[in-house]
Write a protein that holds these residues in place. Structure first.
Motif, mmCIF file in Angstrom:
data_model
loop_
_atom_site.group_PDB
_atom_site.id
_atom_site.type_symbol
_atom_site.label_atom_id
_atom_site.label_comp_id
_atom_site.label_asym_id
_atom_site.label_seq_id
_atom_site.Cartn_x
_atom_site.Cartn_y
_atom_site.Cartn_z
ATOM 1 N N SER A 49 -16.177 -104.432 -61.883
ATOM 2 C CA SER A 49 -15.043 -104.045 -62.572
ATOM 3 C C SER A 49 -14.319 -102.651 -62.623
ATOM 4 O O SER A 49 -13.468 -102.294 -62.605
ATOM 5 C CB SER A 49 -15.135 -104.820 -63.991
ATOM 6 O OG SER A 49 -16.059 -104.278 -64.421
ATOM 7 N N ARG A 53 -11.045 -100.829 -61.258
ATOM 8 C CA ARG A 53 -10.255 -100.353 -62.299
ATOM 9 C C ARG A 53 -10.070 -98.865 -61.726
ATOM 10 O O ARG A 53 -8.983 -98.297 -61.638
ATOM 11 C CB ARG A 53 -11.061 -100.161 -63.554
ATOM 12 C CG ARG A 53 -10.540 -99.130 -64.718
ATOM 13 C CD ARG A 53 -10.693 -99.540 -65.934
ATOM 14 N NE ARG A 53 -12.081 -99.077 -66.461
ATOM 15 C CZ ARG A 53 -12.175 -98.844 -67.692
ATOM 16 N NH1 ARG A 53 -11.395 -99.333 -68.613
ATOM 17 N NH2 ARG A 53 -13.190 -98.450 -68.368
ATOM 18 N N GLN A 82 -13.397 -104.096 -72.046
ATOM 19 C CA GLN A 82 -11.755 -103.583 -71.828
ATOM 20 C C GLN A 82 -11.806 -103.347 -69.987
ATOM 21 O O GLN A 82 -10.793 -103.703 -69.382
ATOM 22 C CB GLN A 82 -11.748 -102.305 -72.163
ATOM 23 C CG GLN A 82 -10.568 -101.787 -72.706
ATOM 24 C CD GLN A 82 -10.521 -100.305 -72.990
ATOM 25 O OE1 GLN A 82 -11.227 -99.825 -73.498
ATOM 26 N NE2 GLN A 82 -9.261 -99.775 -72.867
ATOM 27 N N ALA A 83 -12.876 -103.036 -69.435
ATOM 28 C CA ALA A 83 -12.804 -102.834 -67.823
ATOM 29 C C ALA A 83 -12.848 -104.180 -67.241
ATOM 30 O O ALA A 83 -12.010 -104.383 -66.102
ATOM 31 C CB ALA A 83 -14.199 -102.019 -67.479
ATOM 32 N N GLU A 86 -9.423 -105.492 -67.283
ATOM 33 C CA GLU A 86 -8.382 -104.600 -66.445
ATOM 34 C C GLU A 86 -8.861 -105.397 -65.184
ATOM 35 O O GLU A 86 -7.673 -105.413 -64.478
ATOM 36 C CB GLU A 86 -8.792 -103.231 -66.736
ATOM 37 C CG GLU A 86 -7.412 -102.491 -66.175
ATOM 38 C CD GLU A 86 -7.783 -100.975 -66.393
ATOM 39 O OE1 GLU A 86 -8.226 -100.496 -67.781
ATOM 40 O OE2 GLU A 86 -7.228 -100.227 -65.607
ATOM 41 N N ARG A 89 -6.772 -108.486 -64.839
ATOM 42 C CA ARG A 89 -5.369 -108.185 -64.439
ATOM 43 C C ARG A 89 -5.122 -107.781 -63.152
ATOM 44 O O ARG A 89 -4.200 -108.414 -62.362
ATOM 45 C CB ARG A 89 -4.881 -107.075 -65.586
ATOM 46 C CG ARG A 89 -4.329 -107.851 -66.978
ATOM 47 C CD ARG A 89 -3.455 -106.778 -67.738
ATOM 48 N NE ARG A 89 -4.535 -105.347 -68.049
ATOM 49 C CZ ARG A 89 -5.311 -105.478 -69.056
ATOM 50 N NH1 ARG A 89 -5.505 -106.540 -69.947
ATOM 51 N NH2 ARG A 89 -6.013 -104.542 -69.307
ATOM 52 N N SER A 136 -6.689 -111.886 -70.707
ATOM 53 C CA SER A 136 -5.663 -110.884 -69.718
ATOM 54 C C SER A 136 -5.304 -111.606 -68.444
ATOM 55 O O SER A 136 -4.631 -110.791 -67.653
ATOM 56 C CB SER A 136 -6.892 -109.851 -69.129
ATOM 57 O OG SER A 136 -7.483 -109.139 -70.200
#
Ligand SMILES: Cc1cc2nc3c(=O)[nH]c(=O)nc-3n(C[C@H](O)[C@H](O)[C@H](O)COP(=O)(O)O)c2cc1C
Length: 331
Positions: A49, A53, A82-83, A86, A89, A136
């Motif tokens: 991830s 990112r 969070q990573a 992302e 996404r 996400s």
């Protein structure tokens, strides 16, 4: 109750045989080969991830797939919600059929940094990651786990219902602990127990290397699909054979040398087309021995092939092998 039907989002598969995510193997060309031989759903190698990112090229290219491979799952790993959100996404832009979360990898470069199987030691963080990813993306999110970290901390039956509450779409269980790595036998009885514990589809994984194994796993565990890893790296025809066996009860004869060489050539061309000449040639080297396994002169032929760098020379050599067999082509 025998299931043998996998429903994930819009995906509906009977007697589903899945190609396991495997770092170093299930790249774009190997997935293509397995798909053509009958894999119903294929997964990318795990993708970092953090790498996605930061748009590290090694990570970003791992999520690329061809339309012909569909249905496809992109598998991501990491330990930061969070990573991971992302990365979800970013991966979702390619519209694979699903995203898969790696909660089972035992290797040090992943588990040693708190990702993969290490997350089974920190279930709260594991669930936080799953929640962040599910939030996400609009795609179905699945998770792949082991039994637990070690014998004293088997917790799959506690974690799985929590994942289900969060909206996970299916759970794959490689029925070993992290401590076992790949040793001993996969303990399929835990797949049965997991099946009894959750409503979402359960994908069984571990030690399926023959069509009979696949049938036995379906029968003993009631799993919704069977995932095959190492059995496919040494023998991608396992998907063809198992499909035929599950439908007709007979195992077709193994491929002869000609069929093996034809698939090798096809795989080689796919590798070059998808990855470019230099990487395509380099990454084929680890595969020659399994394609030629057990044939006289296989070792010598492989020795020649891994030393060749010119793609045209390799193509020519493979065509000659097809024409004349192995033994004329060793010095
Ligand atoms: C070389 C290799 C690479 C692997 N890479 C991954 C990976 O990237 N992600 C993952 O979830 N599991 C990975 N695994 C585990 C497999 O997906 C699978 O769970 C395991 O090999 C057990 O299945 P099998 O007995 O059919 O091989 C890997 C296994 C091998 C042998």
């Amino acid at each position: 109750m025998l299931q043998r039907e996998l429903n994930i989002g819009k995906l509906k598969l009977q007697n589903a045989l899945l190609l396991a995510p495997m770092e170093g193997y299930t790249d774009i060309s190997f997935r293509g080969v397995c798909k053509e031989l009958g894999a119903d759903l294929v997964y990318t190698e795990f993708v970092s991830s953090e790498g996605l990112r930061r748009d590290v090229s090694r990570s970003s290219r791992k999520i690329i797939f061809r339309e012909e491979e569909r249905p496809v799952g992109i598998q991501i790993f990491g330990n930061d919600p969070q990573a991971m959100g992302e990365a979800a996404r970013i991966s979702s832009r390619l519209q694979p059929e699903l995203l898969d979360l790696n909660f089972g990898c035992p290797v040090r470069k992943v588990a040693g940094k708190g990702s993969g199987a290490a997350l089974m030691k920190t279930p709260d963080l594991l669930l936080e990651i799953a929640e962040a990813v599910i939030r996400s993306t609009d795609l179905p999110v699945t998770a792949k786990l082991r039994l637990g970290w070690d014998e004293d901390s088997i917790n799959i039956l506690e974690i799985a219902p929590e994942l289900e509450k969060l909206g996970i779409a299916a759970i794959t269980l490689h029925a070993r602990t992290r401590a076992q790595k790949y040793s001993g036998n996969a303990r399929w009885e835990w797949i049965r127990r997991l099946k009894d514990r959750v409503q979402v589809p359960v994908i069984g994984n571990g030690d399926v290397v023959t069509p009979q194994d696949a049938l036995q796993m379906f029968a003993e565990t009631g799993c919704d699909a069977v995932m095959i890893g190492r059995g496919a790296t040494s023998y991608p025809w396992i998907f063809r054979d198992t499909r035929i066996f599950l439908n007709d009860g007979v195992v077709p004869p193994p491929p002869d040398l000609r069929e093996r060489l034809e698939l090798l050539l096809h795989h080689y061309r796919l590798s070059l087309t998808c990855k470019g000449e230099e990487r395509g040639v380099r990454e084929m080297r680890k595969l020659y021995s399994s394609y030629l396994r057990d044939y006289p002169y296989a070792r010598q032929v492989r020795y020649q092939l891994v030393r060749m760098t010119d793609p045209k020379v390799i193509e020519e050599y493979l065509l000659q092998l097809l024409e004349e067999g192995l033994q004329r082509h060793v010095d």
